[in-house]
Design a protein around this motif. Structure first.
Motif, mmCIF file in Angstrom:
data_model
loop_
_atom_site.group_PDB
_atom_site.id
_atom_site.type_symbol
_atom_site.label_atom_id
_atom_site.label_comp_id
_atom_site.label_asym_id
_atom_site.label_seq_id
_atom_site.Cartn_x
_atom_site.Cartn_y
_atom_site.Cartn_z
ATOM 1 N N THR A 412 0.797 -1.235 0.000
ATOM 2 C CA THR A 412 0.000 0.000 0.000
ATOM 3 C C THR A 412 0.826 1.280 0.000
ATOM 4 O O THR A 412 0.359 2.313 -0.469
ATOM 5 N N THR A 477 -1.817 4.784 -3.441
ATOM 6 C CA THR A 477 -2.276 3.996 -2.303
ATOM 7 C C THR A 477 -2.942 2.713 -2.788
ATOM 8 O O THR A 477 -3.918 2.738 -3.522
ATOM 9 N N GLY A 478 -2.384 1.577 -2.378
ATOM 10 C CA GLY A 478 -2.934 0.283 -2.786
ATOM 11 C C GLY A 478 -2.489 -0.182 -4.155
ATOM 12 O O GLY A 478 -2.795 -1.307 -4.556
ATOM 13 N N ASN A 482 -4.736 -3.828 -4.877
ATOM 14 C CA ASN A 482 -5.477 -3.541 -3.651
ATOM 15 C C ASN A 482 -6.358 -2.300 -3.772
ATOM 16 O O ASN A 482 -7.379 -2.189 -3.086
ATOM 17 N N ARG A 483 -5.983 -1.368 -4.634
ATOM 18 C CA ARG A 483 -6.839 -0.202 -4.842
ATOM 19 C C ARG A 483 -8.180 -0.635 -5.445
ATOM 20 O O ARG A 483 -9.232 -0.136 -5.050
#
Length: 718
Positions: A412, A477-478, A482-483
């Motif tokens: 992340t 971020t991510g 993961n985003r």
């Protein structure tokens, strides 16, 4: 494309279609022409079929599948082989896969070097072998072996193939010379005796029971996939109908699958995996101009589950590795886990015991950080704490040799935030492995603002070396995986709060083709893991999360995770989470306690629940994630939709026969998806992930076809 020569009264037909001697129409036409020439030539006593550049044939040319029939088909050529009195020998080195193995099975004999591999991988692109493979392989290897090879698509070593009866002899030395020698020894023998057309299939056990077991296995293992089912049906025809009828049915099945949406999606995924190797950086560096640095030694920081798995990837690929832990207790525990994993690989027959010992011999466990000073590349695999990672990178920067590449296995954290702790930002890169890191194939490589093309080239090559599928993405971020997972998972929880049950959601996803539902995955990884991630995000945002929190970081908060953790329901490891489990190998069972917990939780928040159908669950989860994918493209974090699709196929086991979420969106239609996203944005205004992507709006409005999305992305300034 095909060469012909005669030596010592033996005709040599050599496939020449670089790089893998694919069995395209011109190659097949050449084989057809030269086998007839050899048969007519009275001075030729035998024929050897082989390939150039150390490779027999890796299969058909997939690019030709969408066109009509061009040139003779493999079975047309093979029928001529079957009638020949002169022995035809397939001399195999490298690989004989798909159509390549089918060509070899039409030859009267097959010899191979020890390092060769054979197989029928057509199922991986949603097809069955279409050139006689499902009928002739059982005659060579037996029914059960053929079912296993064809339904899995796995390669088989030459030695194993020899034991099965696929290969007649293992040879060493020059493959053409060995082929000529072998062919001459068979000149006076009756070819009809060894012709596979005339052989019976070896069946161990009752035919119907074998068929039933094979069908049950593929339906369970490859849920929703058509090709494995067709594979079983066609292989069973080798013992249920006459030879020619089996060939005709195989061709019908092949044509049905070739035109199916599943095979088209899987062929797309096949080419997508190759397209993503053609990476480029915003700074202009790309796969053509950058030369990777050699990685002869590597280091891993952290001997936990992730770090130990990464070390395993390295040593099983022949790369010596220094594994560093902060104390001997943690190090010993990590080393024991590595040994157990290696021994498990040995027990499964995927590695010899002496190979496992060789792997352990090149793994150096240590608590001395200084032991990393001479390695070519370091992968940091500690937990997600920015300060800790920055401290480690600052220390590595001072200690390691100047050319050493520094990698972070963050899932992340912004790469630049870590890179600025060093004076070599151009050599800092993210290498995001997926758990379990020794098993999962995806490697998400993340470049920072200063990361050089040379560094990217190095980690992309390393990914291939350690048998991963590396995808290059930008930092945020991510990242990409993961985003996109965030809104996908969030909508699952919203659906449960609004009326669905965890099993409703999971069953819907598994019926779609996912191997596990999102709540089963949460239990497997640990409900408390998600809880800690949320708690840390709240801490950084200056917020406090409780079961009564109505909003979290500006969005509606679903605090069911907090409610589960309060009840000690931490997941499968403790026998209860979203489901309950009977032991570590137990299957998820709906627990009335969770049902009650959800209902009480919703009542306390004044949430009125309703019936939510499978269609709504799928649309809300998938469209939220797809919308995020388009935002990632418009921000330039990926350069093509293929990168996103490969990430989801190999990172989250998205069904390959659906081609990945972006390809799936193209099949549904962007206009329909865009309109639905606008509807959800109006209905659920508290969720930022429903704000429609401007790139999606543009592509939808202009009706841009899927194969032009990459150009639209690179040309847009949104």
């Amino acid at each position: 494309m095909t060469e012909y020569s005669v030596k010592d009264s033996v005709a040599i037909i050599q496939l020449d279609n670089p790089p893998v001697n694919a069995l395209g129409s011109k190659v097949r036409s050449g084989i057809d022409k030269y086998i007839k020439e050899a048969d007519r030539d009275s001075s030729v006593k035998a024929v050897v079929v082989c390939g150039k550049r150390g490779n027999f044939c890796a299969g058909a040319d997939i690019k030709e599948f969408d066109g009509g029939k061009k040139g003779p088909w493999i079975t047309d050529i093979g029928d001529y082989f079957d009638k020949m009195k002169k022995p035809v020998v397939a001399a195999i080195e490298g690989v004989a896969l798909g159509g390549g193995l089918e060509l070899a099975l039409f030859c009267h004999y097959r010899i191979a070097v020890k390092s060769a591999r054979v197989g029928q991988p057509e199922v991986a692109i949603g097809l069955i072998p279409g050139g006689g493979g499902t009928i002739r392989l059982p005659k060579a290897a037996g029914l059960k072996n053929a079912l296993e090879i064809i339904t899995t698509g796995n390669h088989v070593s030459a030695e194993k193939a020899h034991k099965m009866g696929i290969i007649d002899q293992i040879v060493s030395g020059n493959i053409i010379e060995e082929g000529i020698k072998f062919a001459k020894s068979k000149v006076h023998l009756d070819t009809s005796i060894v012709c596979l057309r005339n052989k019976h299939v070896k069946v161990d056990g009752d035919v119907d029971k074998v068929a039933e077991a094979a069908m049950a296995k593929v339906k369970s293992k490859y849920r929703g996939a058509m090709a494995p089912i067709y594979c079983v049906k066609s292989v069973m025809n080798s013992v249920r109908v006459p030879y020619q009828k089996g060939i005709e049915l195989e061709h019908e099945y092949f044509q049905d699958l070739r035109s199916s949406s599943q095979s088209k999606a899987m062929r797309y995924a096949f080419f997508a995996e190759r397209a993503i190797t053609k990476w480029q950086l915003p700074s202009g560096g790309n796969y053509r101009t950058a030369k990777p640095l050699p990685v002869k030694t590597a280091g891993v920081i952290g001997a936990g589950t992730m770090g130990g798995g990464i070390a395993l990837c390295l040593i099983t690929s022949g790369i010596p590795c220094v594994l560093v832990e902060q104390n001997k207790e943690f190090l010993d525990k990590g080393m024991e886990a590595v040994k157990m994993q290696l021994m498990g690989t040995v027990r499964l027959g995927k590695m010899a015991e002496n190979q496992a010992k060789q792997c352990m011999a090149i793994l150096k466990p240590t608590v001395n950080f200084e032991d990393l000073k001479n390695v070519d590349l370091v992968i940091e695999a500690v937990f997600e704490d920015l300060k800790l990672k920055r401290d480690i990178f600052e220390r590595l920067d001072k200690m390691c040799k100047p050319e050493t590449i520094l990698c972070t296995n963050t899932s992340t954290l912004d790469i630049d935030s870590i890179a600025t702790a060093t004076k070599r930002q151009e050599k800092v890169v993210g290498t995001h492995f997926f758990a379990p890191s020794y098993i999962m194939k995806l490697l998400e490589n993340i470049y920072g603002t200063k990361t050089s093309a040379e560094t990217v080239a190095t980690v992309m090559k390393l990914g291939k070396t350690i048998r991963k599928v590396p995808v290059l993405v930008g930092s945020c971020t991510g990242f990409v995986a993961n985003r996109m997972l965030g809104p996908y998972s969030q909508e699952a929880k919203y659906c449960v709060e609004e009326g669905a049950s965890p099993s409703n959601v999971d069953n819907t996803l598994m019926d779609f083709g996912m191997p596990m539902g999102t709540f089963q995955v949460s239990d497997l990884s640990g409900v408390d893991v998600g809880f800690r991630i949320r708690r840390e995000a709240a801490r950084k945002a200056g917020e406090t999360l409780t079961t009564k929190s109505r909003f979290f970081m500006g969005e509606r908060n679903c605090s069911l995770i907090e409610a589960l953790v309060e009840k000690g329901r931490l997941g499968k490891k403790v026998g209860k989470g979203w489901y309950k489990y009977d032991g570590p190998r137990g299957k998820p069972v709906v627990d009335p306690e969770v049902t009650q917990l959800i209902e009480e939780h919703c009542r306390s928040l004044g949430l009125e629940r309703r019936t939510i159908g499978s269609q709504e669950i799928l649309e809300r989860m998938q469209y939220a994630m797809i919308n995020e994918g388009f935002k990632i493209l418009e921000e330039g974090l990926c350069t093509m939709p293929e990168e996103i699709d490969i990430i989801w196929i190999y990172g989250f086991s998205w069904p390959k026969y659906m081609g990945g979420p972006m390809y799936y969106a193209s099949q549904i239609g962007l206009k329909k998806i865009y309109e639905k996203i606008c509807y959800f944005h109006k209905t659920f205004p508290y969720s930022a992930h429903w704000v429609p992507s401007s790139l999606l709006a543009k592509l939808s409005k202009n009706d841009v076809p899927f194969n032009k999305w990459g150009q639209a992305v690179q040309g847009s300034k949104l």
